[in-house]
Design an enzyme around this catalytic site. Structure first.
Site, PDB file in Angstrom:
ATOM      1  N   HIS A 209       0.812  -1.216   0.000  1.00 17.83           N
ATOM      2  CA  HIS A 209       0.000   0.000   0.000  1.00 17.83           C
ATOM      3  C   HIS A 209       0.843   1.263   0.000  1.00 17.83           C
ATOM      4  O   HIS A 209       0.430   2.295  -0.506  1.00 17.83           O
ATOM      5  CB  HIS A 209      -1.016  -0.048   1.142  1.00 17.83           C
ATOM      6  CG  HIS A 209      -2.118  -0.990   0.807  1.00 17.83           C
ATOM      7  ND1 HIS A 209      -2.125  -2.292   1.238  1.00 17.83           N
ATOM      8  CD2 HIS A 209      -3.183  -0.839  -0.015  1.00 17.83           C
ATOM      9  CE1 HIS A 209      -3.181  -2.891   0.721  1.00 17.83           C
ATOM     10  NE2 HIS A 209      -3.849  -2.037  -0.030  1.00 17.83           N
ATOM     11  N   ARG A 316     -10.681   4.224  -1.428  1.00 23.38           N
ATOM     12  CA  ARG A 316     -10.199   3.359  -0.339  1.00 23.38           C
ATOM     13  C   ARG A 316     -10.499   4.063   0.988  1.00 23.38           C
ATOM     14  O   ARG A 316      -9.657   4.777   1.525  1.00 23.38           O
ATOM     15  CB  ARG A 316      -8.698   3.115  -0.480  1.00 23.38           C
ATOM     16  CG  ARG A 316      -8.315   2.214  -1.654  1.00 23.38           C
ATOM     17  CD  ARG A 316      -6.803   2.004  -1.695  1.00 23.38           C
ATOM     18  NE  ARG A 316      -6.403   0.858  -2.485  1.00 23.38           N
ATOM     19  CZ  ARG A 316      -5.938   0.924  -3.738  1.00 23.38           C
ATOM     20  NH1 ARG A 316      -5.818   2.072  -4.341  1.00 23.38           N
ATOM     21  NH2 ARG A 316      -5.587  -0.184  -4.370  1.00 23.38           N
ATOM     22  N   ARG A 353     -15.571   2.035  -1.192  1.00 20.21           N
ATOM     23  CA  ARG A 353     -15.302   0.674  -0.688  1.00 20.21           C
ATOM     24  C   ARG A 353     -15.302   0.720   0.819  1.00 20.21           C
ATOM     25  O   ARG A 353     -14.670   1.596   1.422  1.00 20.21           O
ATOM     26  CB  ARG A 353     -13.957   0.174  -1.196  1.00 20.21           C
ATOM     27  CG  ARG A 353     -13.698  -1.256  -0.739  1.00 20.21           C
ATOM     28  CD  ARG A 353     -12.415  -1.794  -1.268  1.00 20.21           C
ATOM     29  NE  ARG A 353     -11.271  -1.153  -0.655  1.00 20.21           N
ATOM     30  CZ  ARG A 353     -10.015  -1.436  -0.971  1.00 20.21           C
ATOM     31  NH1 ARG A 353      -9.770  -2.340  -1.902  1.00 20.21           N
ATOM     32  NH2 ARG A 353      -9.013  -0.830  -0.379  1.00 20.21           N
ATOM     33  N   GLU A 452     -11.167 -10.532  -5.222  1.00 18.58           N
ATOM     34  CA  GLU A 452      -9.724 -10.453  -4.957  1.00 18.58           C
ATOM     35  C   GLU A 452      -9.202 -11.669  -4.205  1.00 18.58           C
ATOM     36  O   GLU A 452      -8.045 -11.720  -3.825  1.00 18.58           O
ATOM     37  CB  GLU A 452      -9.376  -9.151  -4.235  1.00 18.58           C
ATOM     38  CG  GLU A 452     -10.233  -8.809  -3.050  1.00 18.58           C
ATOM     39  CD  GLU A 452      -9.916  -7.417  -2.471  1.00 18.58           C
ATOM     40  OE1 GLU A 452      -8.950  -6.784  -2.897  1.00 18.58           O
ATOM     41  OE2 GLU A 452     -10.648  -6.999  -1.566  1.00 18.58           O
ATOM     42  N   ASN A 475      -4.434  -6.789  -7.167  1.00 20.93           N
ATOM     43  CA  ASN A 475      -3.279  -6.815  -6.240  1.00 20.93           C
ATOM     44  C   ASN A 475      -3.412  -7.989  -5.287  1.00 20.93           C
ATOM     45  O   ASN A 475      -2.475  -8.762  -5.063  1.00 20.93           O
ATOM     46  CB  ASN A 475      -3.202  -5.522  -5.432  1.00 20.93           C
ATOM     47  CG  ASN A 475      -3.265  -4.301  -6.318  1.00 20.93           C
ATOM     48  OD1 ASN A 475      -2.873  -4.370  -7.472  1.00 20.93           O
ATOM     49  ND2 ASN A 475      -3.785  -3.203  -5.792  1.00 20.93           N
ATOM     50  N   ASP A 476      -4.605  -8.089  -4.706  1.00 27.77           N
ATOM     51  CA  ASP A 476      -4.800  -9.205  -3.783  1.00 27.77           C
ATOM     52  C   ASP A 476      -5.027 -10.514  -4.522  1.00 27.77           C
ATOM     53  O   ASP A 476      -4.643 -11.581  -4.042  1.00 27.77           O
ATOM     54  CB  ASP A 476      -5.976  -8.909  -2.841  1.00 27.77           C
ATOM     55  CG  ASP A 476      -5.525  -8.009  -1.704  1.00 27.77           C
ATOM     56  OD1 ASP A 476      -4.446  -8.274  -1.150  1.00 27.77           O
ATOM     57  OD2 ASP A 476      -6.218  -7.038  -1.391  1.00 27.77           O
ATOM     58  N   ARG A 486       2.315  -9.510  -0.978  1.00 23.87           N
ATOM     59  CA  ARG A 486       2.509  -8.364  -1.882  1.00 23.87           C
ATOM     60  C   ARG A 486       3.390  -7.282  -1.287  1.00 23.87           C
ATOM     61  O   ARG A 486       3.874  -6.405  -2.001  1.00 23.87           O
ATOM     62  CB  ARG A 486       1.146  -7.772  -2.280  1.00 23.87           C
ATOM     63  CG  ARG A 486       0.344  -7.255  -1.112  1.00 23.87           C
ATOM     64  CD  ARG A 486      -1.089  -6.957  -1.498  1.00 23.87           C
ATOM     65  NE  ARG A 486      -1.292  -5.574  -1.874  1.00 23.87           N
ATOM     66  CZ  ARG A 486      -2.483  -4.996  -1.990  1.00 23.87           C
ATOM     67  NH1 ARG A 486      -3.583  -5.702  -1.781  1.00 23.87           N
ATOM     68  NH2 ARG A 486      -2.589  -3.744  -2.330  1.00 23.87           N
ATOM     69  N   CYS A 523      -9.856  -2.706 -10.723  1.00 22.16           N
ATOM     70  CA  CYS A 523      -9.405  -1.531  -9.966  1.00 22.16           C
ATOM     71  C   CYS A 523      -8.063  -1.776  -9.266  1.00 22.16           C
ATOM     72  O   CYS A 523      -7.558  -0.907  -8.576  1.00 22.16           O
ATOM     73  CB  CYS A 523     -10.455  -1.100  -8.944  1.00 22.16           C
ATOM     74  SG  CYS A 523     -10.706  -2.288  -7.638  1.00 22.16           S
TER      75      CYS A 523
HETATM   76  C1  PEP Z   1      -6.605  -4.901  -4.905  1.00 19.94           C
HETATM   77  O1  PEP Z   1      -6.394  -5.768  -4.058  1.00 19.94           O
HETATM   78  O2  PEP Z   1      -6.282  -5.019  -6.110  1.00 19.94           O
HETATM   79  C2  PEP Z   1      -7.265  -3.641  -4.535  1.00 19.94           C
HETATM   80  C3  PEP Z   1      -7.659  -2.774  -5.439  1.00 19.94           C
HETATM   81  O3  PEP Z   1      -7.399  -3.384  -3.195  1.00 19.94           O
HETATM   82  P1  PEP Z   1      -6.183  -2.909  -2.263  1.00 19.94           P
HETATM   83  O4  PEP Z   1      -5.001  -2.664  -3.153  1.00 19.94           O
HETATM   84  O5  PEP Z   1      -6.626  -1.704  -1.549  1.00 19.94           O
HETATM   85  O6  PEP Z   1      -6.004  -4.099  -1.377  1.00 19.94           O
HETATM   86 MG    MG Z   2      -7.353  -5.565  -2.138  1.00 15.75          MG
END
Ligand code: PEP
Ligand code: MG
Length: 586
Positions: A209, A316, A353, A452, A475-476, A486, A523
């Site tokens: 993040h 977020r 979200r 995710e 990402n997740d 990650r 996203c």
């Molecule tokens: C993701 O996991 O791709 C996502 C958009 O949420 P975050 O990056 O906030 O976990």
């Molecule tokens: Mg995520």
């Protein structure tokens, strides 16, 4: 001496500036700039912390039983002496008064400097006193934590034009780059409105993040540059190459010239792209594509509108809850923030979200953190909300009320089973009932699920029955499909969005949503990655959400694409046993 440190490229571009070192994460402190008029109260706060520790140590000395070993009493003396040492005190005061660091930041910065001097000492006994110094500083920090700062971290520091008083100098207009062991997402948010030209951290992965916020700030950043916060010294000249993931310290004049040239090229390219702001995102074969923005706070909406976003695809909201100490935002405060975002988007949809706290986005100390050994798999996101339903419903009520002021899409993170969906929707019904009971008005929402977790992707057809839309959090999805943390730079080389297992899940979610006539968006970072745009178009994606700064480059890619030519090619990528480069046919 010139040297280079290699890390992970997380936000493109070239930054050149003087190093500002943020203290190591060993002592977790907040970092923010104070206003000049806050210097005196900040120094007072620091003194109060130090005096409290001095008093505590003196009391301990007085109360020491007679039979206690002599060494212990001597140790207390050493601690007292270190606390009252002028080098420490004067140094800290200068960081506050001349650099305008908050007291905790100033104290830990000075600690790093003095620690280095200890490291260089010949005498082993003296060298070992470094640990004592760290202990007393930690004690002071603990005291200061108990005493609320009179200085709230400023939302937007005055020195926005890149001016900062330099240590021991008059004013310097040199750009500054931030070098840190690690920065929490909350820290990053503080710095978002400040003046750094670039970031480097020792730790972190590409989709941590911290990296995501750095990207959203649209300034060059390198993470996972191990030991950079130890090797680079305050005020060193540093070049951050955010494309190659390289940090060059004390560059020679030839290297500086080369990078200055590249920096100019980057800004020319940006200028060229800015002409696309008002061009609709339509492919060569006439497919209209929706480009939306990922934001962390309402202020980001202006950048989103400016970049031509047609809405917010991901707000977020957890960033509202971070760095808040004991006091989390209540319903009214949240309502005001969500309403502000809707108003700033002037009628365009905003996807809120629900809080995705946990893992590498912790709340401040004192709140539940799940205590999990493996927080990515622990009490995070919707699990966290369902474990604290009163806080969850506070957020839901605020969102429902804000929905009177615009188009709200409500998105739930990290859902992994139908049971969880039922519980979540039941909480929403309850939140509506609570507002009804209060006689409070509220608006309509469109409901969406983040996809995710592999379980959600595999169950997509069942999930779709419960929602108006889905949004793929790549990402997740990569993290959980490949079992790669990650945020961990040690396994960052294995974090591969092109892994066929990931792509097959992504493609299937898009297909299932299109077949069901429901909207689907990406996203995660994949959505803003120009090298992935054509592949996602080939999979049938028509809605992307990304940092505002990425929108124009993705739009350019879309304007050059013909989706009819991409389908077959994207299927061949999917069928591959191994990750292939996403090079589309011309
Ligand atoms: C993701 O996991 O791709 C996502 C958009 O949420 P975050 O990056 O906030 O976990
Ligand atoms: Mg995520």
């Amino acid at each position: 001496m010139t040297f280079a440190i290699h890390g992970l490229a997380v936000a493109p571009g070239i930054a050149i500036g003087r190093a500002v070192i943020a203290a190591s994460s060993r002592m977790e402190v907040v970092h923010y700039f104070i206003e000049p008029e806050q210097v005196v109260p900040e120094i007072k706060r620091l003194r109060a912390g130090r005096d409290a520790v001095v008093e505590e140590l003196r009391r301990m000395q007085e109360e020491l039983p007679a039979d206690v070993p002599h060494e212990l009493a001597a140790l207390l003396d050493v601690h007292l002496m270190l606390l009252q040492d002028e080098l420490l005190e004067n140094g800290v005061k200068r960081w506050i008064s001349e650099r305008l660091y908050n007291a905790e930041w100033a104290l830990t910065t000075q600690l790093e400097l003095v620690s280095r001097q200890f490291d260089e000492m010949e005498d082993e006994y003296l060298r070992e006193r470094k640990a004592d110094l760290e202990q007393v500083v930690e004690r002071v920090l603990r005291y200061m934590r108990g005493v609320a700062s009179p200085v709230a971290p400023p939302a937007s520091p005055k020195r926005a034009q890149g001016m900062l008083p330099g240590l021991g100098e008059e004013l310097t207009e040199d750009p500054l780059v931030l070098i840190a062991n690690d920065l929490s997402p909350a820290d990053m948010l503080q710095f978002k409105t400040s003046l750094f030209a670039g970031f480097v951290t020792d730790v972190g992965g590409k989709t941590s993040h911290t990296a995501i916020v750095a990207r959203s700030m649209d300034i060059p950043a390198v993470v996972g540059a191990r030991s950079s916060s130890l090797l680079v010294r305050q005020d060193d000249w540093v070049v951050i190459d955010g494309d190659a993931g390289i940090v060059i310290v004390n560059p020679s004049s030839i290297v500086l010239e080369e990078y200055s040239f590249r920096r100019r090229q980057v800004s020319l390219e940006r200028e060229r792209l800015s002409r696309l702001r008002h061009t609709p995102a339509v492919t060569l074969d006439g497919q209209s594509i929706e480009l939306m923005a990922n934001i962390e706070r309402p202020d980001d909406c202006d950048g989103a509108v400016h970049a031509g976003a047609v809405g917010v695809g991901l707000f977020r909201t957890e960033f509202l809850f971070m760095g808040r100490g004991a006091k989390l935002p209540d319903e009214d405060e949240q309502y005001a923030v969500y309403r502000e975002a809707l108003e700033r988007m002037s009628g365009l949809p905003v996807t809120l979200r629900t809080i995705d706290i946990g893992n590498d986005k912790p709340l401040d100390k004192g709140h539940r953190d799940g205590g999990s050994l493996n927080p990515a798999l622990g009490l995070r996101a919707i699990r966290w909300s369902l474990a604290d339903t009163s806080m969850f419903r506070t957020q839901l009520r605020a969102v429902l009320r804000a929905a009177l002021h615009g188009k709200v899409n409500l998105l739930f993170p990290m859902l992994s089973s139908i049971g969880e969906i039922r519980q979540t929707l039941a909480q929403l019904d309850l939140a509506r009932a609570e507002l009804d009971a209060r006689g409070e008005a509220y608006g309509d929402l469109r409901l969406g699920a983040m996809i995710e977790v592999p379980a959600a992707a595999l169950m997509i057809r069942s999930f779709l029955k419960h929602f108006d839309f889905v949004s793929i959090g790549t990402n997740d999805l990569v993290q959980y499909t490949l079992a790669i943390d990650r945020a961990d730079e040690a396994v960052a080389h294995l974090f591969d969005p092109m892994h066929p297992a990931v792509l097959r899940l992504v493609a299937d979610v898009i297909r299932a949503a299109n077949e069901a006539g429901k909207e689907v968006c990406v996203c995660g970072e994949m959505g803003g990655d120009v090298t992935m745009t054509r592949l996602l178009l080939g999979f049938g994606l028509r809605s992307f959400s990304m940092h505002p700064a990425q929108i124009l480059a993705v739009k350019q890619e879309i304007l050059r694409s013909d989706t009819r030519k991409l389908c077959e090619w994207s299927q061949s990528i999917l069928a591959s046993d191994e990750p292939l480069a996403p090079v589309a046919p011309a």
